[in-house]
Design a protein around this motif. Structure first.
Motif, PDB file in Angstrom:
ATOM      1  N   THR A   1       0.842  -1.208   0.000  1.00  0.00           N
ATOM      2  CA  THR A   1       0.000   0.000   0.000  1.00  0.00           C
ATOM      3  C   THR A   1       0.869   1.247   0.000  1.00  0.00           C
ATOM      4  O   THR A   1       0.604   2.215  -0.710  1.00  0.00           O
TER       5      THR A   1
ATOM      6  N   GLN B   1      -8.068   0.632  -1.013  1.00  0.00           N
ATOM      7  CA  GLN B   1      -8.658  -0.527  -0.358  1.00  0.00           C
ATOM      8  C   GLN B   1      -9.928  -0.093   0.383  1.00  0.00           C
ATOM      9  O   GLN B   1     -10.962  -0.723   0.281  1.00  0.00           O
TER      10      GLN B   1
ATOM     11  N   ASP C   1      -5.592  -1.392  -5.036  1.00  0.00           N
ATOM     12  CA  ASP C   1      -5.125  -1.957  -3.767  1.00  0.00           C
ATOM     13  C   ASP C   1      -6.174  -2.912  -3.209  1.00  0.00           C
ATOM     14  O   ASP C   1      -7.234  -2.477  -2.766  1.00  0.00           O
ATOM     15  N   GLU C   2      -5.864  -4.182  -3.229  1.00  0.00           N
ATOM     16  CA  GLU C   2      -6.771  -5.238  -2.757  1.00  0.00           C
ATOM     17  C   GLU C   2      -8.206  -4.996  -3.226  1.00  0.00           C
ATOM     18  O   GLU C   2      -9.131  -4.903  -2.412  1.00  0.00           O
TER      19      GLU C   2
HETATM   20 MG   LIG Z   1      -2.163  -2.624   2.339  1.00  0.00          MG
END
Ligand SMILES: [Mg+2]
Ligand SMILES: Nc1ncnc2c1ncn2[C@@H]1O[C@H](COP(=O)(O)OP(=O)(O)OP(=O)(O)O)[C@@H](O)[C@H]1O
Ligand SMILES: Nc1ncnc2c1ncn2[C@@H]1O[C@H](COP(=O)(O)OP(=O)(O)OP(=O)(O)O)[C@@H](O)[C@H]1O
Ligand SMILES: [Mg+2]
Lengths: 317, 294, 504, 294
Positions: free
Chosen positions: C43, C85, C164-165
């Motif tokens: 991240t 995320q 991100d994810e």
């Molecule tokens: Mg992360």
């Protein structure tokens, strides 16, 4: 405040002003003026203090008593409870309180017969009102202010009768605050709509709005406590003045002349403690006949020929 | 003289300062700044207008000075609430108490009196009376006009959208290049301008400044903002409702004899009751009171 | 040369070296997987490239030239966009307002809402994204919100997309749609970076994978030429040869939790849970699958007592639970791991120890007559931190200072230490890395083996099928069917989730 | 009469009500209820104590009646702030204005007087003087003792832990079987008890009740809570600091002749400056002001 150095043979007088201090153009300033008069006229040594908070009143009173002042004034109703205790702690010091009654052997209570002054301005209102409807705006709905209203009503009714006019109407309003001139003006508008053409204010700063409202509506206003005639010449018909300076000066005179007495002293029309104000600002509004008539009423009150009730029968303070 | 019309007139007069402060409160709170300082803007505007008019002899200049004073106070407030991590609630309360004392100190130092400024002269008061439109001060019409203007600004303009975005999620707005500090400062200044105008009205209506003159109207305006669920139209409706209530109480006093404590307490009782009754979708801006840059 | 590149980037937070001398690149038209353990720095790397953070050292290069990014706006202007995320959206505003904020259409100060909606609709149509520009974002589901995030980036003409994810919260169909979009963007010349903890997703879409380990690049692989074990080794190193096996349990015992015709009110007068019936036996892990919003959350909340039920019965070992409040149910043996651990699970300002004892029944011995016995509380914390491998191993650290994964460990430790009869767990391994996930699965199995029962709600079907003895599928508030692990299990669940298949 | 000792004594006297209200504020705010209502608890406590003592002739009963009055106001406040989704800021302000008006209305209806209740008799005042311990009222020593008590309660007791948890994350506390409503109501009642005791002190110290008697101490206490970063010891330190400042200003006034508006403005200037300077770790409870059950 300033502490004066004692000078032999001179009486020493201190004044504890009420919260707010000098510059209020009312009680505090008048008390100060009375103190200065006393200094000038009787040569007393003076000091005064301005507590920052009501909780400090008592310490100021104690302070001057401990410093050995001969007479200590408490200016204002709010100091009654503090003075009651201080007076008990300093039985050899003489005290005086303005506008309240404290029952103690060494305290003189200087109060005013506001109903007498209110009677005078009520009479003038009756002489000036064309509609026969006049009003009063009070700060709060309390017995103290009832005296203003009741005196005003008596003067108004009696004068209309004297002039051979039918009974008129006195409308009373309460602002709920002594610091809201906007509301004072609005209430005056409401009164104007009812046909009121003279309005008496007993409402502190709220009264500024009453005067402004009267100005706008083209009707007369009557000031209170201090002389407010200069505020809106042409609108302020007169002022019902409470001469705190007179009360304070007269107490000092009694001290100097050795005839100071504790107990309740009520200042009224007779001794110039209350009255109506006539000066260059309202002179054009008051005819010679008006003045003559009010002087006559003054004399009758002063002589005791005319008795003004403080409160309506059945109301107790 | 018809009574209903009187009531409308009285309501409009009562509403003017309240409406302006309420709209200022809406703008400020929608941008995320809890605005307890409205009372101080009113006071500053009123003092500036009275002193400014007395000094310059011009109503327009006086009003401008009143607005400038309110803007200065709002700027101080905005900086404290955006450039530092200060608590908005305490900052607003401290500001109110400070400005209240400061206006008294200014009265003393300029006019050597603690209660009220000298009144404006007759010529000025006549000019004020002459300036009335349909029986009301121009500021009253401005206040009424400000309601749709504020509503429209919030809903339909870029600054309005950005203001709402910052009030909800300043981090998100920042990530899209919108400066949250700038938006909030501008929103509070707009609140200062509107509310200051309300203060100007107070002083010019009475024709002088007197201490504590705002009389809690700033606090009541904040209540209107919340009761109106932070939306301009409904908040303005709340302000008009309170004004009507006050006007009614005033008119009733002449006829009957209601003890004055009841009308005095009424707005606050109404506030508490209405607040308690607000359920469901009455949601403040998500980032209300949240300091920036933590 | 076209591509997005970082060279020698270093970033430290206090004592933590988040990134050390990291170099990484993604070419236009390429999809790169960025993988690594929790806290590896993924991240952080993306936030640097998208302008949210400034590196301590190193450069970001776009199409060959170094750029100075003072904020996300600079990154957008050179064509870099990031989807976080945790979405960075404003729920109160409409889709169009969220998308155009900061570059609103309209003359002067006017905001032209119609033009904004048209612009968003056009962009959505171009990329085949299904959104209503006038909808309030707060009313949208997770997948739709993610599409809004994507639109924010696409409308700004991003040539590099950082995700991100992105799959962590999505149901399987939405993952498929997302991957289709990603492939299409790549084919149109966009460079994509995908952060994920699921290796199979890397194999599904990525051409290349870069592995971060403790802030350094530990390897770069062509996906076609690698296998899961190889990538796992790069991520974890020699810490563990193979993750612990989560063996299936033996035959299950007596019924522990019986739910019959449970109905829970939802929004707008609809039932969120509609006459659901299920049983959890001793020794059993029961999965609960379903598209997000099908009632799983409300079902678990109603069982735990946080939400009240309208109708039905719930019995634990024959004792009715519905009349009990949360505290009584916990005393009776119910434990609950809520879906949103930050919002519902932990008090992040309190310490690890304090969170562990918060709400504990008085007989647990932390308190005598209401006074907390500090030493016992502290000892409890120390034990849990050691037993659950919470890092850093500091029982007096505030939970806010722990990484998401470690917070999840604390939460699980609290819920397990009361030795519950039935554990209700929503996404207990969300956001956890390989090792931590395996550890969580092992804990659930331990509980079952000790005679407890687990109701495990999740959206990751392979995970559910791997861990659970059987999986119940929810659809529109009801239990649509039951699937046991085996061939075609995933497909069958997928069918039930979307309302297909026979109702039992 | 030694000056430094005078100053210490004066500071302790000034500090007593401020300290108690500050501690009440800490408890309330740490549980998540923004407490702008402290001013009203002080007023209720003071009025109840004065009226109760005058009526019963007993200081102990009077003080108990003062506490009961404050508790009733706090209960109303707590219910509005927890059982409904009311905005805490506006609820607190409305409560203050309401109770201020209500105490005046009560003065008028019971004592038929404008500004203050009748003074307590000499016998009572002598008993008060006799009750002093080392020159100070017992309430002063209680206030000082309350600082470690509140700190310890928050840090070391189960209710304290739960209170902090609810202030940070009521949803989480609820999911663990802790009733957030109950915790907040109890926290606000505790605030009412402490602050009400401060009000009792105000009335007994002066020997009567007078309108607006709290004089902004409730607001200043909230500033102390925030300046003290919501922690009992530091908040108490802030309260003592303000008390020292006030005591100093009072003493200076006897000697020099400063206009009283300047010292009046000082605490608020200090508040704004200190607030602005608080950076970094000064984080309010995460759920402060957040209504329950939405
Ligand atoms: Mg992360
Ligand atoms: N505000 C903070 N103060 C101190 N330390 C922090 C803070 N935020 C994060 N950390 C430290 O950073 C580490 C990881 O935080 P972060 O939440 O970014 O991890 P992560 O990589 O996302 O982990 P996970 O996968 O477990 O969520 C933690 O070990 C924590 O100690
Ligand atoms: N704001 C922050 N404050 C302090 N430390 C931080 C912060 N953000 C990240 N870190 C540190 O940087 C490291 C890398 O964190 P990062 O969030 O990049 O990990 P990650 O690889 O994304 O993990 P995850 O897979 O859990 O999301 C963490 O271990 C953490 O210690
Ligand atoms: Mg993470």
């Amino acid at each position: 405040g300033e502490v004066a150095t004692p000078a032999a043979g001179h009486h020493r007088v201190a004044v504890v002003l009420s919260v707010g201090g000098l510059g209020d153009r009312s009680f505090n300033d008048m008390a100060h003026a009375g103190l200065m008069d006393a200094q000038r006229e009787f040569g007393v040594v003076v000091a005064y203090g301005e507590p920052a908070a009501m909780s400090e009143d008592e310490r100021y009173l104690d302070f001057y008593a401990e410093q050995g002042f001969d007479l200590v004034f408490a200016v204002g109703f709010f100091m009654a409870s503090s003075l009651e205790r201080v007076a008990a702690r300093h039985p050899d010091t003489r005290f005086a309180i303005i506008d309240a009654v404290v029952d103690a052997p060494n305290v003189a209570s200087l109060v005013f017969r506001e109903h007498e002054g209110s009677y005078l301005v009520g009479a003038l209102a009756a002489r000036k009102s064309k509609s026969g409807i006049v009003g009063i705006v009070k700060g709060l709905d309390v017995p103290l202010l009832m005296r203003f209203e009741h005196g005003y009503r008596q003067g108004f009714d009696a004068e209309r009768a004297h002039l051979g006019l039918p009974p008129g109407t006195v409308l009373s309003m309460v602002a709920g605050s002594f610091a809201d001139p906007v509301r004072g003006k609005e209430l005056t508008r409401v009164l104007t709509q009812q046909g009121v053409d003279v309005v008496f204010q007993a409402a502190g700063q709220t009264g500024n709005g009453v005067i402004a409202g009267a100005k706008e509506a083209g009707i007369f206003a009557i000031g209170v406590d201090a002389n407010q005639n200069h505020e809106r010449p042409g609108t302020v018909l007169t002022s019902m003045v409470k001469r705190v300076d007179v009360a304070l000066r007269e107490a000092c005179r009694a001290l100097v002349e050795g005839r100071f007495e504790p107990g309740v002293h009520a200042f009224g029309v007779a001794d110039g403690g209350v009255g109506w104000a006539l000066d260059e600002y309202n002179r054009p509004l008051v005819s010679a006949a008006d003045e003559a008539r009010l002087r006559e009423i003054e004399r009758r009150i002063a002589s005791g020929a005319l008795k003004v009730e403080a409160l309506p029968a059945g109301d107790a303070e | 003289m018809s009574a209903p019309l009187d009531l409308v007139d009285a309501t409009l007069r009562e509403a003017t300062p309240l409406l302006l402060a309420t709209l200022g409160g809406v703008l400020s709170e929608r941008s995320g700044v809890i605005n307890l300082g409205l009372e101080s803007y009113l006071l500053a505007g009123a003092f500036g207008a009275a002193a400014g008019t007395l000094f310059t002899g011009s109503l327009v200049l006086g009003a401008a000075i009143g607005l400038a004073a309110a803007l200065v106070v709002a700027l101080l407030h905005a900086l404290v609430c955006t450039r530092t991590r200060a608590d908005h609630v305490v900052a607003g309360v401290a500001l109110n108490l400070l400005i209240d004392a400061a206006t008294i100190a200014a009265l003393v130092s300029i006019y050597h009196t603690k209660g009220a400024s000298p009144p404006l002269g007759d010529a000025l008061m006549e000019r004020l009376a002459a300036a009335k439109i349909l029986g009301h001060a121009p500021i009253t019409w401005l206040a009424l006009g400000a309601v749709p203007l504020v509503a429209w600004t919030l809903a339909r303009t870029k600054p309005g959208l950005r203001l709402r975005a910052v009030g909800e999620n300043p981090a998100c707005a920042e990530s899209l290049g919108v400066s949250a500090v700038r938006v909030r400062v501008l929103a509070v200044l707009a609140a200062g301008l509107l509310t200051g105008l309300g203060g100007v009205y107070l002083a010019l209506d009475v024709g002088s400044f007197s201490k504590h003159m705002a009389g809690g109207r700033g606090y009541l305006a904040l209540a209107c903002v919340v009761i109106g669920k932070w939306r301009p139209w409904t908040a303005a409706g709340a302000a008009l409702g309170f004004a009507l209530l006050t006007a009614l109480a005033n008119q009733l006093q002449v006829v009957t004899h209601v003890p004055d404590e009841i009308p005095r307490m009424l707005p606050y009782v109404v506030t508490l009751v209405v607040l308690s009754g607000i359920v469901g979708r009455a949601r403040p801006p998500a980032a209300l009171g949240e300091p920036l840059g933590g | 040369m076209s591509g997005l590149e970082v060279r020698g980037v270093t970033k430290t937070f206090g004592q933590t070296h988040a990134l050390e001398d990291v170099s990484f690149r993604v070419a236009r038209g390429e999809i790169v997987g960025l993988i690594g353990e929790n806290g590896a720095g993924k991240t952080t790397l993306l936030r640097i490239v998208s302008g949210f953070l400034r590196p301590d050292a190193g450069d970001v290069l776009v199409d060959g030239s170094a750029v100075r990014l003072r904020g996300p706006r600079d990154a957008a202007s050179v064509g870099v966009g990031m989807v976080h995320q945790h979405f960075l959206l404003i729920p109160e505003l409409t889709v169009a307002e969220n998308v155009v904020l900061g570059r609103e259409p309209g003359r002067g100060a006017l905001f032209d809402r119609g033009a904004a909606a048209r612009e968003v609709r056009a962009c959505a149509a171009r990329f085949g994204l299904d959104v209503d520009p006038t909808a309030r974002v707060g009313d949208l589901g997770v997948a739709a919100q993610q599409r809004v995030e994507l639109l924010k980036v696409l409308v700004r003409g991003a040539r590099y997309l950082l995700l991100d994810e992105p799959t962590g919260l999505l149901p399987p169909m939405a993952v498929r749609d997302l991957f289709a979009l990603v492939r299409r963007l790549a084919s149109e010349g966009c460079g994509v970076v995908l952060v994920t903890h699921r290796l199979r997703e890397v194999f599904a879409v990525c051409g290349r994978a870069t592995v971060l380990r403790r802030g350094r690049v530990s390897g770069e692989r062509d996906v076609a030429a690698s296998d899961e074990a190889g990538l796992a080794h790069l991520m974890i190193g020699d810490d563990l040869a193979s993750p612990p096996a989560t063996g299936r349990g033996g035959p299950c015992g007596a019924p522990l939790l019986r739910v019959a015709s449970l109905t829970v009110a939802g929004r707008g007068g609809r039932a969120a849970v509609d006459a659901a019936s299920l049983t959890v036996h001793a020794g059993e892990i029961v999965g609960l699958a379903g598209v997000a919003g099908s009632g799983q959350r409300e079902l678990l909340e109603a069982l735990s007592g946080v939400r009240s039920a309208v109708a039905g019965t719930v019995a634990l070992c024959g004792v009715s639970l519905l009349p009990m409040d949360v505290a009584a149910r916990r005393a009776a043996g119910i434990a609950y791991v809520p879906e949103d651990r930050l919002h519902d699970g932990l008090v992040s300002a309190l310490t690890v120890s304090e969170n562990l004892v918060l709400g504990a029944a008085p007989d647990r011995g932390f308190a005598s007559r209401g006074w907390l016995v500090r030493e016992r509380v502290h000892r409890e914390g120390e034990q849990a931190v050691a037993a659950h491998d919470v890092r850093p191993a500091d029982a007096d650290a505030p939970c806010a200072s722990l990484s998401g994964g470690n917070q999840q460990k604390v939460l699980l430790a609290r819920e397990l230490r009361s030795r519950p009869k039935v554990l209700l767990a929503a996404e207990p391994a969300r956001g956890l890395d390989l090792l931590a996930t395996a550890a969580v699965h092992a804990r659930l199995r331990d509980l079952a083996d000790a005679g407890g029962g687990v109701l495990f709600a999740g959206t990751d079907l392979p995970e559910l099928l791997d861990v659970c003895d059987r999986v119940l599928v929810m659809f529109a508030g009801g239990i649509a069917g039951e699937v046991r692990p085996g061939r075609d299990a995933e497909e069958r669940i997928g069918l039930l989730m979307t309302g297909g298949g026979p109702r039992p």
